[in-house]
Design an enzyme around this catalytic site. Structure first.
Site, mmCIF file in Angstrom:
data_model
loop_
_atom_site.group_PDB
_atom_site.id
_atom_site.type_symbol
_atom_site.label_atom_id
_atom_site.label_comp_id
_atom_site.label_asym_id
_atom_site.label_seq_id
_atom_site.Cartn_x
_atom_site.Cartn_y
_atom_site.Cartn_z
ATOM 1 N N CYS A 50 13.595 -5.896 -10.910
ATOM 2 C CA CYS A 50 14.615 -6.142 -9.890
ATOM 3 C C CYS A 50 15.023 -7.609 -9.850
ATOM 4 O O CYS A 50 16.120 -7.938 -9.394
ATOM 5 C CB CYS A 50 14.126 -5.687 -8.521
ATOM 6 S SG CYS A 50 12.605 -6.500 -7.981
ATOM 7 N N ARG A 52 14.725 -9.818 -12.689
ATOM 8 C CA ARG A 52 15.005 -10.433 -13.992
ATOM 9 C C ARG A 52 15.310 -9.379 -15.056
ATOM 10 O O ARG A 52 14.788 -8.260 -14.999
ATOM 11 C CB ARG A 52 13.828 -11.291 -14.450
ATOM 12 C CG ARG A 52 12.560 -10.543 -14.737
ATOM 13 C CD ARG A 52 11.403 -11.473 -15.128
ATOM 14 N NE ARG A 52 10.889 -12.199 -13.980
ATOM 15 C CZ ARG A 52 10.892 -13.530 -13.855
ATOM 16 N NH1 ARG A 52 11.383 -14.285 -14.828
ATOM 17 N NH2 ARG A 52 10.391 -14.110 -12.776
ATOM 18 N N ALA A 190 7.989 4.693 10.458
ATOM 19 C CA ALA A 190 7.634 5.026 9.072
ATOM 20 C C ALA A 190 8.698 4.560 8.090
ATOM 21 O O ALA A 190 8.873 5.158 7.025
ATOM 22 C CB ALA A 190 7.409 6.530 8.941
ATOM 23 N N GLY A 191 9.402 3.479 8.453
ATOM 24 C CA GLY A 191 10.373 2.898 7.526
ATOM 25 C C GLY A 191 9.683 2.112 6.426
ATOM 26 O O GLY A 191 8.463 2.197 6.239
ATOM 27 N N THR A 193 8.973 -1.140 6.059
ATOM 28 C CA THR A 193 7.934 -2.081 6.494
ATOM 29 C C THR A 193 6.687 -1.347 6.957
ATOM 30 O O THR A 193 5.557 -1.712 6.602
ATOM 31 C CB THR A 193 8.466 -2.979 7.618
ATOM 32 O OG1 THR A 193 9.611 -3.693 7.152
ATOM 33 C CG2 THR A 193 7.409 -3.978 8.066
#
Length: 426
Positions: A50, A52, A190-191, A193
């Site tokens: 994500c 490089r 429950a996202g 994070t």
């Protein structure tokens, strides 16, 4: 012989450009196979994450330069409207090796010391090897990078200490309660994070994790993934607050998800047994007045960021140790490359003297006994070994710059009247 690296990363291009130029695993294999099968490269590898997309190429033609490879990748991704050569970096020779060593040891990462990059480098090498695009150079380069990363991990503290909010929260909980396997945890939200926090908790041996979320199916999916299978309806989780030693909140809400009024009766039912609340929400999920309650430990994102900043500073202090390891391995890698460059001359030198020896011995084959001929052969072998020792040692000796290798090779080839070697990738 040369090895080139070109690419885009978080230092050279914004995320929109990095996304546009990135390659899936299928595209990665197709791209490097095309480079090699077309005769443009002897070897090729792509590291695409994500942050490089980097090419590592051993060119087969003089025309295959850093600029050529930039244009080649842009064209392959049909990204000429968005991506320009200025978005790329270029590295050559030992600078390429230094760059990959820094990448693998996680000091070139967006987050200093992050642990995922080594696995991503290993995956890039696996793809190249499976595609038969990783020859002697890329294989040696990658395995040296793996060795560097291992030494950095074991001999420095560059990867120690939490540097993400969710991990810092878990690390703090472990410092307070020591053995998380004995504690009951409530995750509110429950996202992304919350999911990270739950997984970090699980990795630290917390097994009694209960999840609540506005969308119950999302809570159930995360609970199933963790193997805890414990969920509470969002509408009624406050009735169970007294059961938990650790509460983590990570929800999007205008009002506080937990207030002092919620926690007062819970603490009374717990008979003031300690509780830590980790507020990972932005804006804050928890009423700061909760911290006034006895045996209540409340930490929000600002508190956790202070921990992260301290940990990052500790990691930065480890950088000189990391660079010392890289320099040591870089010297050894450079010497190995130099050995490859002189190897054809060493082989030709040995072959010429062996040919001379065999011709001279052949003259005496029928003039002496078999036993005497064998003694003569052993004697001439020892003489040849001593004669060739110094020129071979001189060819292999460490040098300060690659410019002196051609002069050494030319000197030996001229003195011993060796024919020019066939052109090869080395």
């Amino acid at each position: 012989m040369n090895i080139i690296s070109v690419g885009v990363n978080h230092k050279t291009a914004p995320i929109e450009i990095r996304e546009r130029i990135s390659l899936s695993e299928v595209q990665n294999k197709e791209f490097i196979t095309g480079l090699v099968s077309s005769g443009l490269a002897h070897e090729a590898m792509v590291l695409s994450t994500c942050n490089r997309t980097e090419l590592y190429v051993v060119p087969a033609m003089h025309e295959v330069t850093g600029e050529f490879l930039k244009e080649y990748l842009i064209s392959y991704r049909d990204a000429r409207k968005e991506v320009r050569p200025e978005h790329f970096f270029s590295r050559f020779y030992c600078s390429t090796a230094r760059h990959l060593f820094e990448v693998a040891s996680a000091i070139d990462s967006l987050v200093l010391g992050e642990g995922q990059i080594l696995g991503q480098v290993k995956n890039a090498y696996r793809i190249a090897a499976e595609a038969q695009c990783a020859g002697i150079m890329i294989t040696r380069l990658c395995h040296t990078a793996f060795s560097v990363a291992k030494k950095v991990k074991t001999k420095t503290r560059i990867m120690e200490g939490a540097v993400s909010v969710s991990y810092a929260a878990v690390e703090l909980a472990q410092k307070i309660f020591s053995n998380l396997s004995l504690k009951k945890v409530l995750l509110v939200g429950a996202g992304e994070t919350g999911e990270l926090a739950a997984k970090h908790m699980f990795a630290k041996n917390a097994r009694n994790i209960v999840i609540t979320n506005r969308t119950i199916s999302k809570a159930e999916a995360l609970a199933e993934e963790l193997g805890t299978n414990q969920v509470l309806p969002y509408e009624s989780y406050k009735e169970h607050l007294h059961e938990f030693d650790i509460i983590i909140t990570a929800v999007s809400t205008k009002d506080y998800a937990l207030t002092e009024a919620d926690m007062q009766p819970a603490m009374a039912r717990r008979k003031l047994k300690p509780v830590i609340i980790l507020d990972l929400g932005l804006p804050r999920n928890v009423d700061p007045n909760i911290s006034k309650l006895q045996n209540m430990f409340l930490k929000d994102i600002d508190d956790l960021k202070h921990i992260i900043d301290k940990n990052l500073e500790k990691r930065r202090r480890e950088l000189p140790k990391v660079h010392a390891i890289i320099e040591e391995e870089l010297i050894a890698f450079g010497q190995w490359i130099n050995t490859l460059k002189v190897r054809p001359t060493i082989v030709d030198l040995q072959s010429k003297f062996i040919e001379i020896k065999e011709k001279e011995l052949e003259r005496y084959r029928y003039k002496v006994s078999e036993e005497e001929l064998q003694r003569m052969e052993h004697l001439t072998d020892r003489i040849l070994k001593k004669i060739l020792h110094h020129p071979i040692k001189m060819l292999k000796a460490p040098i300060d710059t690659t410019d002196s290798i051609p002069s050494r090779v030319n000197l030996v080839r001229n003195v011993f009247d060796l024919e020019e070697p066939n052109q090869s990738h080395f």
